[in-house]
Scaffold this active site. Structure first.
Site, PDB file in Angstrom:
ATOM      1  N   ASN A  54       0.865  -1.181   0.000  1.00 42.79           N
ATOM      2  CA  ASN A  54       0.000   0.000   0.000  1.00 42.79           C
ATOM      3  C   ASN A  54       0.902   1.233   0.000  1.00 42.79           C
ATOM      4  OD1 ASN A  54      -1.777   2.059   0.476  1.00 42.79           O
ATOM      5  ND2 ASN A  54      -2.341   1.414   2.552  1.00 42.79           N
ATOM      6  N   TRP A  55       0.971   1.885  -1.138  1.00 44.12           N
ATOM      7  CA  TRP A  55       1.876   3.041  -1.244  1.00 44.12           C
ATOM      8  C   TRP A  55       1.271   4.322  -0.671  1.00 44.12           C
ATOM      9  CZ3 TRP A  55       4.717   2.826  -6.682  1.00 44.12           C
ATOM     10  CH2 TRP A  55       5.578   1.732  -6.673  1.00 44.12           C
ATOM     11  N   LYS A  56       0.010   4.260  -0.296  1.00 45.28           N
ATOM     12  CA  LYS A  56      -0.663   5.442   0.279  1.00 45.28           C
ATOM     13  C   LYS A  56      -0.472   6.642  -0.647  1.00 45.28           C
ATOM     14  CE  LYS A  56      -0.136   3.382   4.783  1.00 45.28           C
ATOM     15  NZ  LYS A  56      -0.051   3.522   6.229  1.00 45.28           N
ATOM     16  N   HIS A  97      -9.559   1.237   5.224  1.00 45.95           N
ATOM     17  CA  HIS A  97      -8.254   1.483   5.853  1.00 45.95           C
ATOM     18  C   HIS A  97      -8.429   2.495   6.984  1.00 45.95           C
ATOM     19  CE1 HIS A  97      -4.111   2.678   6.481  1.00 45.95           C
ATOM     20  NE2 HIS A  97      -3.763   1.554   5.862  1.00 45.95           N
ATOM     21  N   GLU A 133      -6.782   4.952   7.839  1.00 47.41           N
ATOM     22  CA  GLU A 133      -6.588   6.359   7.440  1.00 47.41           C
ATOM     23  C   GLU A 133      -7.841   6.902   6.756  1.00 47.41           C
ATOM     24  OE1 GLU A 133      -2.831   5.745   5.471  1.00 47.41           O
ATOM     25  OE2 GLU A 133      -1.957   5.259   7.420  1.00 47.41           O
ATOM     26  N   GLU A 179      -4.809  -4.511  10.971  1.00 44.33           N
ATOM     27  CA  GLU A 179      -3.811  -3.442  11.078  1.00 44.33           C
ATOM     28  C   GLU A 179      -4.079  -2.621  12.345  1.00 44.33           C
ATOM     29  OE1 GLU A 179      -1.994  -2.365   7.032  1.00 44.33           O
ATOM     30  OE2 GLU A 179      -3.821  -1.206   7.214  1.00 44.33           O
ATOM     31  N   GLY A 230       3.098   2.671  10.773  1.00 43.55           N
ATOM     32  CA  GLY A 230       4.109   3.717  10.603  1.00 43.55           C
ATOM     33  C   GLY A 230       4.843   4.102  11.876  1.00 43.55           C
ATOM     34  N   SER A 281       3.919  -1.664  10.364  1.00 41.33           N
ATOM     35  CA  SER A 281       5.369  -1.686  10.594  1.00 41.33           C
ATOM     36  C   SER A 281       6.040  -3.014  10.241  1.00 41.33           C
ATOM     37  CB  SER A 281       5.696  -1.294  12.040  1.00 41.33           C
ATOM     38  OG  SER A 281       5.320   0.044  12.281  1.00 41.33           O
ATOM     39  N   GLY A 329       3.072  -0.959   4.204  1.00 43.64           N
ATOM     40  CA  GLY A 329       3.107   0.449   3.825  1.00 43.64           C
ATOM     41  C   GLY A 329       4.543   0.904   3.578  1.00 43.64           C
ATOM     42  N   GLY A 330       5.139   1.538   4.595  1.00 43.21           N
ATOM     43  CA  GLY A 330       6.461   2.178   4.459  1.00 43.21           C
ATOM     44  C   GLY A 330       7.514   1.322   3.780  1.00 43.21           C
TER      45      GLY A 330
HETATM   46  P1  13P Z   1       3.254   0.681   7.559  1.00 42.16           P
HETATM   47  O1  13P Z   1       3.767  -0.611   6.984  1.00 42.16           O
HETATM   48  O2  13P Z   1       3.963   1.894   7.039  1.00 42.16           O
HETATM   49  O3  13P Z   1       3.187   0.623   9.061  1.00 42.16           O
HETATM   50  O4  13P Z   1       1.741   0.847   7.030  1.00 42.16           O
HETATM   51  C1  13P Z   1       0.859  -0.190   7.186  1.00 42.16           C
HETATM   52  C2  13P Z   1      -0.372   0.134   6.447  1.00 42.16           C
HETATM   53  O5  13P Z   1      -1.127   1.024   6.823  1.00 42.16           O
HETATM   54  C3  13P Z   1      -0.649  -0.621   5.213  1.00 42.16           C
HETATM   55  O6  13P Z   1      -1.965  -0.445   4.798  1.00 42.16           O
END
Ligand code: 13P
Length: 245
Positions: free
Chosen positions: A5-7, A92, A94, A160, A166, A204, A225-226
């Site tokens: 997930n590149w957000k 999600h 967010e 999650e 993050g 993470s 994500g990251g």
């Molecule tokens: P991180 O891997 O950056 O913690 O993000 C997780 C995430 O929200 C994937 O959808």
């Protein structure tokens, strides 16, 4: 199943570098559902840049709306199909916390499961809920949207914990395993089809901790994500999952 997930990250320049790094490290596997969800506008550029006969990669979106028309800023299922995307994240944290998405919105979007879209429903508790031992109660509430639905193979859940996203913090792999088992039980007993969904862990995940999660029985993959923003790190995690490191 491993999903990136590149957000709201990325650019054509970043994608150029990413593809070079990823291709240099990734060892291909036919078995794996490997997906990437960049920003909508980068899907086609990424797909064109990654094209290669030995890479079976699915593309996806980070959100989709339940219908088309007067819904400024949204994208519809037809648009997702136009981009040759096969999956969407839904719910999600967010989207819930920044854009106010509710269980009701999410429930409407889940109808897309029956319209040929692979859906990954994201659930998770906040730090406060975790500290107050409310995790299972919160997850059960978020899973209410599945009550009575017929769930098929194209439905997946991502656990999650909001406090792990993050932050570099994660539950222990044993705690994750226990929660995934709980999620599978709740869904199996409340869905119309008694289906047991795949459950991914997200929050993470990186190349150092991924293996400990993958070793657990009820962890069916990861939503990253990251660490997915670096082609080399992401490929290393996928290789670990495939056992070809
Ligand atoms: P991180 O891997 O950056 O913690 O993000 C997780 C995430 O929200 C994937 O959808």
């Amino acid at each position: 199943m491993i999903i990136a997930n590149w957000k709201c990250n990325g650019s054509k320049k970043m994608i150029h570098e990413w593809v070079k790094e990823f291709k240099g490290t990734y060892i291909s596997s036919d078995e794996l559902y490997l997906g990437i969800a960049p920003a909508y506008i980068h899907v086609e550029y990424l797909a064109d840049s990654l094209t290669s006969n030995d890479l079976d990669i699915k593309y996806g979106v980070q959100n989709v709306d339940l219908s088309s028309g007067a819904r400024t800023g949204a994208i519809s299922l037809d648009m997702v199909h136009d981009m040759a995307c096969s999956f969407s994240l839904i719910g999600h944290s967010e989207m819930r916390n920044i854009y106010g998405e509710t269980n009701e919105n999410i429930s409407g979007k889940l109808d897309l499961i029956d319209k040929g879209l692979d859906v990954i429903l994201c659930i998770g508790e906040s730090a406060e809920e975790n500290h107050n031992s409310k995790t299972k109660e919160v997850l059960k509430n978020q899973l209410q949207v599945l009550k009575g639905r017929n769930l098929a193979e194209n439905f997946t859940i991502a656990y999650e914990p909001v406090w792990a996203i993050g932050t570099g913090q994660t539950p222990t792999s044993e705690q994750i395993n226990e929660i995934h088992n709980f999620i599978k039980d709740v869904v199996q007993s409340s869905s119309g089809s008694n289906a047991v969904p795949k459950v991914l862990y997200g929050g993470s995940v990186d190349e150092n901790n991924a293996q400990s999660f993958f070793n657990e029985d009820f962890v069916d993959g990861a939503l990253i994500g990251g660490a997915s923003l670096n082609g080399n790190s992401f490929a290393k995690i996928v290789n670990l999952y495939n056992g070809v490191d």
